[in-house]
Scaffold this active site. Structure first.
Site, PDB file in Angstrom:
ATOM      1  N   ARG A 175       5.875   2.885   8.854  1.00  0.00           N
ATOM      2  CA  ARG A 175       5.590   3.668   7.647  1.00  0.00           C
ATOM      3  C   ARG A 175       4.667   4.822   8.046  1.00  0.00           C
ATOM      4  O   ARG A 175       3.508   4.588   8.391  1.00  0.00           O
ATOM      5  CB  ARG A 175       4.921   2.757   6.609  1.00  0.00           C
ATOM      6  CG  ARG A 175       4.667   3.423   5.278  1.00  0.00           C
ATOM      7  CD  ARG A 175       3.946   2.479   4.325  1.00  0.00           C
ATOM      8  NE  ARG A 175       3.738   3.113   3.033  1.00  0.00           N
ATOM      9  CZ  ARG A 175       2.735   3.946   2.785  1.00  0.00           C
ATOM     10  NH1 ARG A 175       1.845   4.224   3.705  1.00  0.00           N
ATOM     11  NH2 ARG A 175       2.622   4.507   1.584  1.00  0.00           N
TER      12      ARG A 175
ATOM     13  N   LYS B 138      -4.654   6.513   9.549  1.00  0.00           N
ATOM     14  CA  LYS B 138      -5.668   5.679   8.899  1.00  0.00           C
ATOM     15  C   LYS B 138      -7.035   5.809   9.552  1.00  0.00           C
ATOM     16  O   LYS B 138      -7.178   6.243  10.686  1.00  0.00           O
ATOM     17  CB  LYS B 138      -5.192   4.217   8.826  1.00  0.00           C
ATOM     18  CG  LYS B 138      -4.198   4.052   7.675  1.00  0.00           C
ATOM     19  CD  LYS B 138      -3.766   2.646   7.415  1.00  0.00           C
ATOM     20  CE  LYS B 138      -2.801   2.651   6.203  1.00  0.00           C
ATOM     21  NZ  LYS B 138      -2.118   1.378   6.051  1.00  0.00           N
TER      22      LYS B 138
HETATM   23  N1  HH2 Z   1      -0.475   1.699   3.509  1.00  0.00           N
HETATM   24  C1  HH2 Z   1      -0.700   2.469   2.420  1.00  0.00           C
HETATM   25  C2  HH2 Z   1       0.107   2.339   1.282  1.00  0.00           C
HETATM   26  N2  HH2 Z   1       1.149   1.478   1.262  1.00  0.00           N
HETATM   27  N3  HH2 Z   1       2.484  -0.149   2.359  1.00  0.00           N
HETATM   28  C3  HH2 Z   1       2.735  -0.907   3.424  1.00  0.00           C
HETATM   29  N4  HH2 Z   1       3.771  -1.760   3.431  1.00  0.00           N
HETATM   30  N5  HH2 Z   1       1.935  -0.853   4.547  1.00  0.00           N
HETATM   31  C4  HH2 Z   1       0.869  -0.013   4.633  1.00  0.00           C
HETATM   32  O1  HH2 Z   1       0.164  -0.027   5.679  1.00  0.00           O
HETATM   33  C5  HH2 Z   1       0.572   0.826   3.503  1.00  0.00           C
HETATM   34  C6  HH2 Z   1       1.411   0.720   2.364  1.00  0.00           C
HETATM   35  C7  HH2 Z   1      -1.825   3.453   2.429  1.00  0.00           C
HETATM   36  O2  HH2 Z   1      -1.408   4.696   2.912  1.00  0.00           O
HETATM   37  P1  HH2 Z   1      -1.044   5.960   1.978  1.00  0.00           P
HETATM   38  O3  HH2 Z   1       0.099   5.647   1.076  1.00  0.00           O
HETATM   39  O4  HH2 Z   1      -0.849   7.150   2.821  1.00  0.00           O
HETATM   40  O5  HH2 Z   1      -2.350   6.217   1.168  1.00  0.00           O
HETATM   41  P2  HH2 Z   1      -2.739   5.923  -0.349  1.00  0.00           P
HETATM   42  O6  HH2 Z   1      -2.716   4.455  -0.552  1.00  0.00           O
HETATM   43  O7  HH2 Z   1      -4.132   6.492  -0.458  1.00  0.00           O
HETATM   44  O8  HH2 Z   1      -1.747   6.620  -1.233  1.00  0.00           O
END
Ligand code: HH2
Length: 271
Positions: free
Chosen positions: A248, A213
């Site tokens: 995660r 992040k």
């Molecule tokens: N962060 C993201 C998405 N879902 N769910 C939980 N429970 N906790 C988190 O910190 C979290 C999440 C964001 O990360 P990512 O899926 O890699 O990116 P994007 O939202 O751009 O797909």
């Protein structure tokens, strides 16, 4: 609080996720990727069809289903031992995902967008993750403010867990997540990680998502998200030490190694 830990591998079936957008949009590629993450040690695979990165535009449920359902069906065959998590805030997507084999719902709105997900989770008797977010992805990073971020997030998670329980979700099926990067400044993220024990004190397993992040880029000067693996591993180990139990991550193998070391050296019960 036990020493146990679980790694949740991220499978983003999106064109626009912040660190891996577009890489796994093809279902076959996403299934291969998820199977590899499971082989690397991810007991949970978190499949998402909508980016929630700062500035992201919402996606409709039909498109989200088109992205994630074939991947869930494929992973049910290819990684039969994995817990399949659906990363969604929409009831219709969650319902279709459960039919396709998901047994965990990861809702970044903590059942606020579609409260009916609570009954779905309750009836299915499955686990869910309730995450804190201030605002909505499109605008959440525009000057987020709190009285005391840790107190505010803890109170929010307690209230949402109460909502889920009132809707019939068994308390032991609830996990909570402070939502690193979701309507939070660098200082807010750091305060939550420093005082994560206060979130863990709620008594629900704490899920933490620091992987790659932006705040890690701010701390290290690494502009490219994929270059933040070491920073992510460090943050996950510190979160473990402060009580987080579900991690995660995009980079499963190095995280698993680090958590094995962290779990083996947690102070407390020396022989
Ligand atoms: N962060 C993201 C998405 N879902 N769910 C939980 N429970 N906790 C988190 O910190 C979290 C999440 C964001 O990360 P990512 O899926 O890699 O990116 P994007 O939202 O751009 O797909």
């Amino acid at each position: 609080m036990g020493r146990g830990w679980t790694v949740m591998g991220v499978v983003n079936v999106t064109p626009d996720s912040f660190s891996d957008g577009g890489l796994w949009l093809d279902p076959g590629a996403a299934i291969d990727h998820g199977a590899q993450l499971h082989a690397d040690g991810a007991a949970i695979l978190d499949i998402g069809g909508e980016s929630t990165r700062p500035g992201a535009e919402p996606v409709d449920g039909a498109e989200e289903c088109r992205r994630v359902i074939p991947v869930l069906e494929g992973l049910r065959e290819r990684a039969p031992g994995a817990v399949l998590s659906i990363d969604t805030s929409k009831l219709d997507v969650a319902r279709a995902a459960l039919q396709a084999g998901a047994t965990y719902v990861n809702d970044v709105t903590a059942l606020r967008h579609d409260p009916g997900i609570a009954e779905l989770v309750a009836e299915a008797g499955i686990d869910c993750c309730l995450m804190h977010m201030q605002g909505e992805p499109r605008t959440m990073q525009d000057d987020p403010r709190y009285d005391d971020v840790v107190d505010d997030v803890r109170a929010f998670l307690e209230e949402r867990a109460g909502f889920a329980i009132a809707a019939g979700v068994a308390p032991e099926r609830i996990q909570v997540d402070p939502g690193i990067g979701f309507g939070k400044s660098l200082e807010h993220n750091l305060a939550l990680l420093r005082r994560l024990d206060e979130i863990a004190a709620l008594g629900f397993p704490v899920v933490i998502g620091v992987s790659r992040k932006r705040f890690l880029g701010a701390l290290t000067g690494r502009e490219v998200a994929a270059d933040r693996v070491a920073a992510s591993v460090a943050a996950n180990v510190l979160a473990y030490e402060r009580g987080a139990r579900v991690f995660r991550v995009h980079d499963v193998a190095p995280t698993v190694d680090a958590l094995k070391v962290a779990a083996g050296t947690l102070p407390g019960d020396d022989a």
